[in-house]
Design a protein around this motif. Structure first.
Motif, PDB file in Angstrom:
ATOM      1  N   ALA A 183      57.967  36.429  41.987  1.00  0.00           N
ATOM      2  CA  ALA A 183      57.051  35.319  42.266  1.00  0.00           C
ATOM      3  C   ALA A 183      57.541  34.412  43.389  1.00  0.00           C
ATOM      4  N   SER A 184      58.315  34.957  44.340  1.00  0.00           N
ATOM      5  CA  SER A 184      58.721  34.112  45.466  1.00  0.00           C
ATOM      6  C   SER A 184      57.463  33.669  46.219  1.00  0.00           C
ATOM      7  N   ARG A 185      56.433  34.482  46.137  1.00  0.00           N
ATOM      8  CA  ARG A 185      55.096  34.073  46.573  1.00  0.00           C
ATOM      9  C   ARG A 185      54.199  34.194  45.344  1.00  0.00           C
ATOM     10  N   LEU A 186      53.203  33.355  45.297  1.00  0.00           N
ATOM     11  CA  LEU A 186      52.358  33.267  44.103  1.00  0.00           C
ATOM     12  C   LEU A 186      50.884  33.265  44.518  1.00  0.00           C
ATOM     13  N   VAL A 187      50.096  34.101  43.873  1.00  0.00           N
ATOM     14  CA  VAL A 187      48.651  34.116  44.140  1.00  0.00           C
ATOM     15  C   VAL A 187      47.958  33.412  42.974  1.00  0.00           C
ATOM     16  N   ILE A 188      47.118  32.453  43.295  1.00  0.00           N
ATOM     17  CA  ILE A 188      46.309  31.813  42.250  1.00  0.00           C
ATOM     18  C   ILE A 188      44.870  32.214  42.511  1.00  0.00           C
ATOM     19  N   GLU A 189      44.235  32.789  41.496  1.00  0.00           N
ATOM     20  CA  GLU A 189      42.870  33.240  41.761  1.00  0.00           C
ATOM     21  C   GLU A 189      41.878  32.892  40.666  1.00  0.00           C
ATOM     22  N   GLU A 190      40.658  33.015  41.049  1.00  0.00           N
ATOM     23  CA  GLU A 190      39.515  32.747  40.172  1.00  0.00           C
ATOM     24  C   GLU A 190      39.517  33.758  39.023  1.00  0.00           C
ATOM     25  N   PHE A 191      39.132  33.329  37.843  1.00  0.00           N
ATOM     26  CA  PHE A 191      39.019  34.230  36.693  1.00  0.00           C
ATOM     27  C   PHE A 191      37.661  34.929  36.774  1.00  0.00           C
ATOM     28  N   MET A 192      37.693  36.244  36.749  1.00  0.00           N
ATOM     29  CA  MET A 192      36.433  37.004  36.811  1.00  0.00           C
ATOM     30  C   MET A 192      36.011  37.388  35.398  1.00  0.00           C
ATOM     31  N   VAL A 193      34.732  37.257  35.132  1.00  0.00           N
ATOM     32  CA  VAL A 193      34.220  37.589  33.802  1.00  0.00           C
ATOM     33  C   VAL A 193      33.555  38.955  33.872  1.00  0.00           C
ATOM     34  N   GLY A 194      33.889  39.829  32.937  1.00  0.00           N
ATOM     35  CA  GLY A 194      33.260  41.151  32.907  1.00  0.00           C
ATOM     36  C   GLY A 194      34.114  42.117  32.115  1.00  0.00           C
ATOM     37  N   GLU A 195      33.771  43.399  32.236  1.00  0.00           N
ATOM     38  CA  GLU A 195      34.545  44.442  31.567  1.00  0.00           C
ATOM     39  C   GLU A 195      35.327  45.198  32.642  1.00  0.00           C
ATOM     40  N   GLU A 196      36.531  45.652  32.278  1.00  0.00           N
ATOM     41  CA  GLU A 196      37.355  46.354  33.264  1.00  0.00           C
ATOM     42  C   GLU A 196      37.178  47.861  33.190  1.00  0.00           C
ATOM     43  N   ALA A 197      37.277  48.508  34.328  1.00  0.00           N
ATOM     44  CA  ALA A 197      37.288  49.975  34.390  1.00  0.00           C
ATOM     45  C   ALA A 197      38.111  50.364  35.608  1.00  0.00           C
ATOM     46  N   SER A 198      38.561  51.594  35.647  1.00  0.00           N
ATOM     47  CA  SER A 198      39.373  52.043  36.781  1.00  0.00           C
ATOM     48  C   SER A 198      38.737  53.258  37.429  1.00  0.00           C
ATOM     49  N   VAL A 199      38.788  53.269  38.755  1.00  0.00           N
ATOM     50  CA  VAL A 199      38.284  54.414  39.511  1.00  0.00           C
ATOM     51  C   VAL A 199      39.449  54.955  40.329  1.00  0.00           C
ATOM     52  N   PHE A 200      39.539  56.274  40.391  1.00  0.00           N
ATOM     53  CA  PHE A 200      40.676  56.920  41.060  1.00  0.00           C
ATOM     54  C   PHE A 200      40.200  57.773  42.227  1.00  0.00           C
ATOM     55  N   ALA A 201      40.926  57.664  43.342  1.00  0.00           N
ATOM     56  CA  ALA A 201      40.614  58.502  44.499  1.00  0.00           C
ATOM     57  C   ALA A 201      41.888  59.202  44.938  1.00  0.00           C
ATOM     58  N   ILE A 202      41.704  60.328  45.598  1.00  0.00           N
ATOM     59  CA  ILE A 202      42.829  61.020  46.218  1.00  0.00           C
ATOM     60  C   ILE A 202      42.579  60.948  47.721  1.00  0.00           C
ATOM     61  N   ILE A 278      33.865  44.680  36.256  1.00  0.00           N
ATOM     62  CA  ILE A 278      32.423  44.876  36.451  1.00  0.00           C
ATOM     63  C   ILE A 278      31.762  43.537  36.126  1.00  0.00           C
ATOM     64  N   THR A 279      31.484  42.768  37.160  1.00  0.00           N
ATOM     65  CA  THR A 279      30.926  41.425  36.960  1.00  0.00           C
ATOM     66  C   THR A 279      29.408  41.480  37.094  1.00  0.00           C
ATOM     67  N   GLU A 280      28.765  40.336  36.833  1.00  0.00           N
ATOM     68  CA  GLU A 280      27.302  40.286  36.987  1.00  0.00           C
ATOM     69  C   GLU A 280      26.879  40.564  38.417  1.00  0.00           C
ATOM     70  N   GLU A 281      27.769  40.198  39.354  1.00  0.00           N
ATOM     71  CA  GLU A 281      27.411  40.440  40.770  1.00  0.00           C
ATOM     72  C   GLU A 281      27.766  41.851  41.240  1.00  0.00           C
ATOM     73  N   GLY A 282      28.439  42.611  40.391  1.00  0.00           N
ATOM     74  CA  GLY A 282      28.816  43.967  40.796  1.00  0.00           C
ATOM     75  C   GLY A 282      30.308  44.167  40.632  1.00  0.00           C
ATOM     76  N   PRO A 283      30.803  45.330  41.078  1.00  0.00           N
ATOM     77  CA  PRO A 283      32.230  45.617  40.896  1.00  0.00           C
ATOM     78  C   PRO A 283      33.097  44.799  41.846  1.00  0.00           C
ATOM     79  N   LYS A 284      34.184  44.240  41.313  1.00  0.00           N
ATOM     80  CA  LYS A 284      35.150  43.511  42.150  1.00  0.00           C
ATOM     81  C   LYS A 284      36.547  44.042  41.832  1.00  0.00           C
ATOM     82  N   VAL A 285      37.434  43.993  42.815  1.00  0.00           N
ATOM     83  CA  VAL A 285      38.784  44.533  42.611  1.00  0.00           C
ATOM     84  C   VAL A 285      39.642  43.523  41.836  1.00  0.00           C
ATOM     85  N   VAL A 286      40.217  43.977  40.730  1.00  0.00           N
ATOM     86  CA  VAL A 286      41.226  43.181  40.013  1.00  0.00           C
ATOM     87  C   VAL A 286      42.584  43.452  40.656  1.00  0.00           C
TER      88      VAL A 286
END
Ligand code: AMP
Ligand code: GLY
Length: 425
Positions: A183-202, A278-286
């Protein structure tokens, strides 16, 4: 052509990759460092210190390794792919700068901002300037808020305080606790509401192919309660990832990620794991991870009908676009059998019985063998992977095999996949 492969890692993900690679007619010999009893049954385990890049390079040279496949994030973030590639060896896995998508949350967030990839709004602070971070938190009047250590923190670098008081305690913990390096650097971010899922690419640096999606179960307890773990089970495909959602994820997230990394001079090769909200506005990266998920790998790799090794080689040669990757149409579920106490203190060395009676695929994680016996040797011990033509069948197949396996203080979640079943109705 037949080739020697070195696989780095020792978890359930690596046993699964080893299993996929070992099926290939292209394989001459598989070495896994350090591996586990599952990978030992498919080749030879080697006792290499994978953080010693010179030793890995020496092994690659002296054993005529044609391809090195890196499972976990740590060696990738430490630049193992660069060392091997710069010496003229083929590696499946991103180079150090590309691995920063996982290795630095600040890099990942700034990259997403530059490339208009949807994610939570954020601000970055330096550890020396935590007063500013405190002021910033106080100026936000909605909770929860999300605090993330910039660097790798073994899955423990995210704190989600629910009040100002909790947030100030979280800040102190990040500044002076065991996470202070990450944590020498720290990111503070907005809490996103939704369900989580993962997508994988090669990915081969230039192009990519989506190879599956899954839902993990990160909390130790049923109903998503209790402490965070590496993952207590997963299923694939996840009903929440509809065709439409996948299309948006590809257009809004995956393609701009691969194109952006290439344009910025860090072409991305390897598995790319995109954690989505998966938010109301669509998928966002966690979060991005620069490797396969564990245990998500265990439910996706078995669906591949194409030769895995052939695809890995194509990626290292920049020829992924020429490969056609096909999948079966089965659902899969993996239940992780853990040592009681995990993710906190747990005992090791308990004898495991019943693995041979199980009808499902079994991928080892924290196990070791001694005098012909299989013993527990970690928090997450085994993955029991069932399959079926419906999600329910896959879940039932996993749990039917789970019942055949025992060891002292064995613990597992009984609701893996329940969220997916509920969605299907
Ligand atoms: P990460 O290590 O970034 O995946 O974060 C760990 C977990 O924290 C995620 O799987 C989410 O459950 C949660 N999380 C992280 N960031 C956010 C966010 N911005 N909003 C809501 N939940 C989050
Ligand atoms: N299953 C979560 C991870 O691999 O990070």
């Amino acid at each position: 052509m037949s080739i020697n492969v070195l696989l780095i890692g020792s978890g359930g993900r690596e046993h699964t990759l080893a299993w996929g690679i070992a099926k290939s007619p292209l394989l001459k010999k598989l070495y896994t460092a350090p591996g586990n009893p599952g990978t030992e049954s498919l080749g030879e385990n080697v006792n290499l210190d994978v953080s010693d890049h010179a030793a890995v390079l020496d092994f690659v040279r002296s054993n005529d390794i044609d391809l090195t496949v890196i499972g976990p994030e740590q060696p990738l973030v430490e630049g193992i792919a660069d060392v091997l590639e710069n010496a003229g060896h083929k590696v499946f896995g991103p180079k150090q700068q590309a691995a920063m998508l996982e290795g630095s949350k600040e890099f990942a967030k700034d990259f997403m901002a530059r490339n208009a990839i949807p994610t939570a709004a954020y601000k970055v602070f330096d550890q020396d300037n935590f007063d500013e971070a405190a002021e910033y938190i106080k100026s936000q009047n909605s909770y929860p808020v999300v605090l993330k250590a910039d660097g790798l923190a073994g899955g423990k670098g995210v704190l989600i305080p629910e009040s100002e008081e909790e947030a100030m305690n979280a800040l102190t913990e990040l500044k002076s606790g065991s996470l202070s390096d990450a944590a020498s650097r720290l990111v503070i971010e907005e809490f996103m509401v939704g369900e989580e899922a993962s997508v994988f690419a090669i990915c081969d640096g230039d192009s990519y192919k989506i190879i599956g999606n899954a839902q993990d179960h990160k909390r130790a307890g049923g109903g998503d309660t209790g402490l965070n773990t590496g993952g207590m089970g997963a299923y694939s495909p996840a009903p929440i990832v509809t065709e439409k959602l996948l299309e948006r994820t590809e257009i809004e997230i995956i393609k701009p990620t691969i194109d952006g990394m290439k344009a910025e001079g860090y072409p991305y090769t390897g598995f790319l794991y995109v954690g989505l909200m998966i938010t109301e506005e669509g998928p966002k990266v966690v979060e991005y991870n620069c490797r396969f998920g564990d245990p998500e790998c265990q439910v996706i790799i078995p669906s591949l009908q194409t030769d895995l090794l052939e695809v890995l080689i194509a990626c290292t040669e920049g020829k992924l676009s020429e490969s056609e990757i096909t999948f079966d149409d089965q659902y899969r579920c993996t239940v992780v059998l853990a040592s009681g106490g995990y993710p906190q203190a747990y005992e090791k060395g308990k004898e495991i019985t019943g693995v041979d009676e199980a009808d499902a695929l079994i991928f080892h994680a924290g196990t070791r063998s001694e005098d012909g016996k299989l013993l527990t040797n970690g928090g997450r011990v085994l993955n029991v992977v069932g399959s079926g033509s419906t999600l329910k069948e896959a879940i039932d197949a996993s749990y039917a095999s789970v019942e055949k396996i025992t060891f002292d203080k064995m613990y597992y979640r009984r609701d893996i996949g329940a969220k997916g079943l509920k969605r299907i109705g």
